[in-house]
Design a protein around this motif. Structure first.
Motif, mmCIF file in Angstrom:
data_model
loop_
_atom_site.group_PDB
_atom_site.id
_atom_site.type_symbol
_atom_site.label_atom_id
_atom_site.label_comp_id
_atom_site.label_asym_id
_atom_site.label_seq_id
_atom_site.Cartn_x
_atom_site.Cartn_y
_atom_site.Cartn_z
ATOM 1 N N TRP A 171 0.798 -1.225 0.000
ATOM 2 C CA TRP A 171 0.000 0.000 0.000
ATOM 3 C C TRP A 171 0.833 1.279 0.000
ATOM 4 O O TRP A 171 0.409 2.297 -0.544
ATOM 5 N N LEU A 172 1.986 1.250 0.607
ATOM 6 C CA LEU A 172 2.693 2.492 0.939
ATOM 7 C C LEU A 172 3.834 2.870 0.006
ATOM 8 O O LEU A 172 4.314 3.997 0.068
ATOM 9 N N ASP A 173 4.286 1.953 -0.833
ATOM 10 C CA ASP A 173 5.373 2.269 -1.760
ATOM 11 C C ASP A 173 4.835 2.538 -3.155
ATOM 12 O O ASP A 173 3.815 1.968 -3.559
ATOM 13 N N VAL A 174 5.533 3.368 -3.894
ATOM 14 C CA VAL A 174 5.152 3.651 -5.281
ATOM 15 C C VAL A 174 5.720 2.548 -6.172
ATOM 16 O O VAL A 174 6.923 2.492 -6.406
ATOM 17 N N TRP A 175 4.862 1.679 -6.655
ATOM 18 C CA TRP A 175 5.323 0.599 -7.532
ATOM 19 C C TRP A 175 4.353 0.326 -8.678
ATOM 20 O O TRP A 175 4.735 -0.210 -9.713
ATOM 21 N N LEU A 176 3.115 0.738 -8.545
ATOM 22 C CA LEU A 176 2.127 0.630 -9.617
ATOM 23 C C LEU A 176 1.787 2.047 -10.093
ATOM 24 O O LEU A 176 1.016 2.749 -9.452
ATOM 25 N N GLY A 177 2.397 2.487 -11.179
ATOM 26 C CA GLY A 177 2.149 3.844 -11.630
ATOM 27 C C GLY A 177 2.978 4.848 -10.859
ATOM 28 O O GLY A 177 4.056 4.545 -10.354
ATOM 29 N N PHE A 229 1.784 6.711 -8.183
ATOM 30 C CA PHE A 229 1.257 6.969 -6.852
ATOM 31 C C PHE A 229 1.186 5.671 -6.054
ATOM 32 O O PHE A 229 1.221 4.574 -6.622
ATOM 33 N N THR A 230 1.073 5.819 -4.746
ATOM 34 C CA THR A 230 0.914 4.638 -3.907
ATOM 35 C C THR A 230 -0.511 4.117 -4.047
ATOM 36 O O THR A 230 -1.439 4.867 -4.371
ATOM 37 N N LEU A 231 -0.693 2.825 -3.788
ATOM 38 C CA LEU A 231 -2.040 2.262 -3.817
ATOM 39 C C LEU A 231 -2.900 2.853 -2.705
ATOM 40 O O LEU A 231 -4.125 2.895 -2.813
ATOM 41 N N LYS A 232 -2.259 3.318 -1.656
ATOM 42 C CA LYS A 232 -2.970 4.018 -0.592
ATOM 43 C C LYS A 232 -3.669 5.253 -1.143
ATOM 44 O O LYS A 232 -4.809 5.567 -0.770
ATOM 45 N N ASP A 233 -2.991 5.963 -2.055
ATOM 46 C CA ASP A 233 -3.568 7.178 -2.633
ATOM 47 C C ASP A 233 -4.538 6.876 -3.766
ATOM 48 O O ASP A 233 -5.498 7.618 -3.980
ATOM 49 N N ILE A 234 -4.285 5.796 -4.502
ATOM 50 C CA ILE A 234 -5.169 5.445 -5.612
ATOM 51 C C ILE A 234 -6.489 4.878 -5.115
ATOM 52 O O ILE A 234 -7.563 5.175 -5.649
ATOM 53 N N PHE A 235 -6.412 4.051 -4.058
ATOM 54 C CA PHE A 235 -7.610 3.416 -3.497
ATOM 55 C C PHE A 235 -7.726 3.751 -2.003
ATOM 56 O O PHE A 235 -7.562 2.868 -1.149
ATOM 57 N N PRO A 236 -8.007 5.001 -1.672
ATOM 58 C CA PRO A 236 -8.060 5.393 -0.257
ATOM 59 C C PRO A 236 -9.146 4.671 0.537
ATOM 60 O O PRO A 236 -8.971 4.399 1.729
ATOM 61 N N ASN A 237 -10.257 4.349 -0.118
ATOM 62 C CA ASN A 237 -11.342 3.659 0.591
ATOM 63 C C ASN A 237 -10.935 2.240 0.991
ATOM 64 O O ASN A 237 -11.248 1.772 2.094
ATOM 65 N N LEU A 238 -10.222 1.564 0.099
ATOM 66 C CA LEU A 238 -9.756 0.212 0.415
ATOM 67 C C LEU A 238 -8.676 0.247 1.489
ATOM 68 O O LEU A 238 -8.662 -0.582 2.403
#
Length: 240
Positions: free
Chosen positions: A56-62, A64-73
């Motif tokens: 969730w916390l590292d930039v590896w997909l695109g 931005f972090t997945l935390k920022d892409i999917f904040p609800n999840l």
């Protein structure tokens, strides 16, 4: 950069609370903002086994972090610091493991986000069998170089077609560094010293006392500077 993983914090390369070289690197990152460069965003994870990349916390997909892409999840995920290897496994096919949620049922919006997340992970190109590492986005090779960073900084100020100064290998390093600082107006002339809070009786040139001691005045307009340039022109037979 092999020690970098122990210093990560919310996608950052280093925490300023960590003592040693990485503390200074973290502080330097703020200075790059003057050039419109978010230093931390220029490095992304290159994921292989997923053993040292946080899901969730590292930039590896695109970008931005997945935390920022999917904040609800991320909000309802139980293990917020889990690694990629904890949720993704490799075999005959890539398997995306079930994520542990803080509630029994996801909302329709969260379920839709989860499907999008699974699609993104499934389509991602993993470097299977290789260790995780860092990739610099400033160059197509993925390798960081000071020369390329200088070019990016120059472009951010003057545009793509203007070079701040050439880094000449036959010139002593301290001279190259000084010219770089000079063109960035980072030398200790009185206006810069006053801006840093240093109390001075006057901002005028300490040689001629006729004008403010700006960088341009010190090297071009001061009577002493003009005299030096005149001698150089006679020596090198250059017309001023």
């Amino acid at each position: 950069m092999h020690e970098i993983n122990s210093l990560l914090s919310d996608g950052r390369l280093a925490k300023q609370s960590v003592r040693g070289p990485w503390q200074n690197i973290a502080k330097i990152g703020k200075k790059f903002l003057d050039f419109g460069i978010e230093l931390y965003e220029t490095f992304v994870r290159k994921v292989g086994t997923g053993h040292s990349t946080r899901f969730w916390l590292d930039v590896w997909l695109g970008k931005f972090t997945l935390k920022d892409i999917f904040p609800n999840l991320y909000k309802v995920a139980v293990k917020k610091t889990c690694l990629v290897r904890d949720l993704v496994s490799f075999g005959s096919a890539l398997v995306f493991a079930n994520i542990e949620w803080s509630k029994s049922n996801l909302s329709p919006e969260e379920s839709s986000d989860l499907n999008d997340l699974k699609d993104m992970v499934t389509l991602f190109s993993f470097n299977e069998g290789k260790e995780d590492g860092w990739r610099w986005t400033g160059d197509s090779s993925g390798k960081f170089t000071v020369q390329e960073m200088r070019r990016i900084m120059a472009d951010s100020i003057h545009g793509d077609d203007v070079q701040i100064c050439g880094w000449e290998t036959w010139v002593p390093i301290k001279i190259n560094c000084f010219v770089w600082r000079l063109l960035q107006n980072k030398i200790p002339v009185t206006p810069n010293l006053i801006a840093r809070g240093m109390p001075l009786l006057s901002s005028n040139c300490r040689v001629c006392a006729l004008e403010v001691e700006s960088t341009k005045h010190v090297f071009l307009d001061c009577t002493q500077a003009k005299a030096i340039w005149r001698l150089i022109s006679l020596w090198r037979l250059i017309s001023l």
